[in-house]
Motif scaffolding. Sequence first.
Motif, short mmCIF file in Angstrom:
data_model
loop_
_atom_site.label_atom_id
_atom_site.label_comp_id
_atom_site.label_asym_id
_atom_site.label_seq_id
_atom_site.Cartn_x
_atom_site.Cartn_y
_atom_site.Cartn_z
N CYS A 42 0.85 -1.20 0.00
CA CYS A 42 0.00 0.00 0.00
C CYS A 42 0.89 1.25 0.00
O CYS A 42 1.79 1.37 0.83
CB CYS A 42 -0.90 -0.01 1.24
SG CYS A 42 -1.85 1.51 1.44
N ASP A 43 0.61 2.18 -0.92
CA ASP A 43 1.40 3.40 -1.01
C ASP A 43 1.12 4.36 0.15
O ASP A 43 1.83 5.32 0.35
CB ASP A 43 1.11 4.13 -2.34
CG ASP A 43 1.67 3.37 -3.53
OD1 ASP A 43 1.09 3.48 -4.63
OD2 ASP A 43 2.66 2.65 -3.35
N GLY A 44 0.03 4.08 0.90
CA GLY A 44 -0.32 4.97 2.00
C GLY A 44 0.30 4.54 3.32
O GLY A 44 0.96 5.32 4.00
N CYS A 45 0.10 3.26 3.69
CA CYS A 45 0.56 2.80 5.01
C CYS A 45 1.60 1.70 4.93
O CYS A 45 2.18 1.34 5.96
CB CYS A 45 -0.63 2.31 5.83
SG CYS A 45 -1.53 0.94 5.06
N GLY A 46 1.85 1.13 3.76
CA GLY A 46 2.92 0.16 3.61
C GLY A 46 2.55 -1.29 3.89
O GLY A 46 3.42 -2.15 3.85
N HIS A 63 -1.51 2.95 -5.39
CA HIS A 63 -2.20 1.74 -4.97
C HIS A 63 -2.44 1.84 -3.47
O HIS A 63 -1.48 1.94 -2.70
CB HIS A 63 -1.38 0.49 -5.32
CG HIS A 63 -1.25 0.27 -6.79
ND1 HIS A 63 -2.05 -0.63 -7.47
CD2 HIS A 63 -0.43 0.83 -7.72
CE1 HIS A 63 -1.71 -0.61 -8.76
NE2 HIS A 63 -0.74 0.27 -8.93
N LEU A 64 -3.71 1.82 -3.06
CA LEU A 64 -4.04 2.03 -1.64
C LEU A 64 -4.90 0.90 -1.11
O LEU A 64 -5.60 0.22 -1.87
CB LEU A 64 -4.79 3.36 -1.48
CG LEU A 64 -4.03 4.62 -1.87
CD1 LEU A 64 -4.93 5.83 -1.84
CD2 LEU A 64 -2.84 4.84 -0.95
N CYS A 65 -4.85 0.75 0.21
CA CYS A 65 -5.69 -0.25 0.86
C CYS A 65 -7.03 0.40 1.23
O CYS A 65 -7.12 1.63 1.27
CB CYS A 65 -4.99 -0.81 2.10
SG CYS A 65 -4.83 0.39 3.44
N PRO A 66 -8.05 -0.39 1.52
CA PRO A 66 -9.35 0.18 1.85
C PRO A 66 -9.31 1.14 3.04
O PRO A 66 -10.01 2.14 3.06
CB PRO A 66 -10.22 -1.05 2.16
CG PRO A 66 -9.58 -2.15 1.40
CD PRO A 66 -8.12 -1.87 1.41
N ALA A 67 -8.47 0.84 4.04
CA ALA A 67 -8.40 1.72 5.22
C ALA A 67 -7.83 3.08 4.85
O ALA A 67 -8.32 4.11 5.31
CB ALA A 67 -7.54 1.06 6.30
N CYS A 68 -6.79 3.10 4.02
CA CYS A 68 -6.20 4.38 3.60
C CYS A 68 -7.18 5.17 2.75
O CYS A 68 -7.23 6.39 2.83
CB CYS A 68 -4.90 4.14 2.83
SG CYS A 68 -3.53 3.69 3.89
N ILE A 69 -7.97 4.48 1.95
CA ILE A 69 -8.95 5.17 1.12
C ILE A 69 -10.01 5.82 2.00
O ILE A 69 -10.37 6.98 1.82
CB ILE A 69 -9.60 4.20 0.11
CG1 ILE A 69 -8.59 3.80 -0.94
CG2 ILE A 69 -10.82 4.81 -0.54
CD1 ILE A 69 -9.02 2.68 -1.82
N GLU A 70 -10.48 5.07 3.00
CA GLU A 70 -11.52 5.62 3.87
C GLU A 70 -10.98 6.80 4.68
O GLU A 70 -11.64 7.83 4.83
CB GLU A 70 -12.02 4.51 4.81
CG GLU A 70 -13.17 4.92 5.70
CD GLU A 70 -14.32 5.60 4.97
OE1 GLU A 70 -14.62 5.20 3.82
OE2 GLU A 70 -14.90 6.54 5.53
N LYS A 71 -9.73 6.64 5.17
CA LYS A 71 -9.13 7.72 5.95
C LYS A 71 -8.91 8.95 5.07
O LYS A 71 -9.19 10.07 5.46
CB LYS A 71 -7.77 7.24 6.51
CG LYS A 71 -7.36 7.99 7.77
CD LYS A 71 -5.95 7.72 8.21
CE LYS A 71 -5.54 6.29 8.25
NZ LYS A 71 -4.15 6.10 8.69
#
Lengths: 190, 194
Positions: free
Chosen positions: B76-80, B95-103
Amino acid sequence: MPKPPKEYQKLPGQGTRSLALVVSERSRLWLATDHILYVVNQAYSERYRRFYFRDIQAIVVCKTRTGLITNIVLLALIGLFALAATGFLVSKSNDLEPIGGVFLFLGFILLVALGVNLMRGPTCVCKLQTAVQTEELPSLGRLWTARKVLRILKPKIEEAQGVLAPEELAARFAERLAAGTASPLSPKIP
Amino acid sequence: MAFSHPKCSRTGQYLPASACNHDGRSACPSCGGEIQALVFPALFRAAETSAAGEALTQELESGCFYHAAKKAVRVCDGCGVFLCALCDVKISDRHLCPACIEKGRAKGKLKELENRRLLYDDMALSISFLSLLIFCLAIFIAPVAIFLAVRHWNTPCSVIPRTRARKVIAIVLSLAALAGWIVWVVYLVRTTNF
């Protein structure tokens, strides 16, 4: 130091939607590197829709008669006001002359409106189709403006998706119809 | 989704291939009106389906953070965290995970997901004009405009970049309205015979 390039470039055209003669919405299109941003301004808020170049399936612009009808109505009103103004102004009564002046002024306003409508050119309806929606673009309500914008957008979309020649298009339409995966054409179309 | 022919914008009738992708103008076969129809390869592209994610087959393979039994294919490019094909969401070039997208959506950090914004600068400017128009109530109206402009000084007001000019003008006009109101009240007090 050179300025960084702007993220959004304004596209020609501005659309308005009215409710009870009050402008309630204004819309504009903006061009980014990989999408078109459709901005609708309502009072003190903005709504956004993004149409990515890779997702745009079709853009259709159809000329309408709204502009012509508006011109005819304006001409008729100008004629009526001119007649009324003439009638009041040539009368020998001093009381009626100001009324003639009012009609003359209103006729002049309508003449200016007619001139503006003629200068803006014929009206049209522009719709943008993607896989999930077909969106009307009110900011492209004038034919000349819509054509100008299409000339800007076409190379950008083709750069993202590739070019579709008319012959290839006809073959693909026929292929889809034969496969039964396409929506049926109207019986009016030969 | 089924393939859908482009339609005439006026009548809603489907357009044949002969009416599309011409450099010049065409006539709509159904209404005869002048049309220009541009069709692009996306019309014939099959809808993309997301991958379900492959199951882990070897012990040394990394698993997805959210689905331990699925093979990780990306970070994930947001949290790794490691992500499987199902959890990997591509937004622009990231490329992001669902949690990073929601945040990102909740904090307004992902501009691509923003679909609405309030225009505090326009509000402040309108209220400052109102304070000039309804001059006798400027003492109540002008501070509201100043508060809005100052409180939202750093708030981005539109996705389209704007300067702070509206906020500055709102503050200046509101201060002018307040100053004018004070002068008016002082004048009234001095000229009124009690």
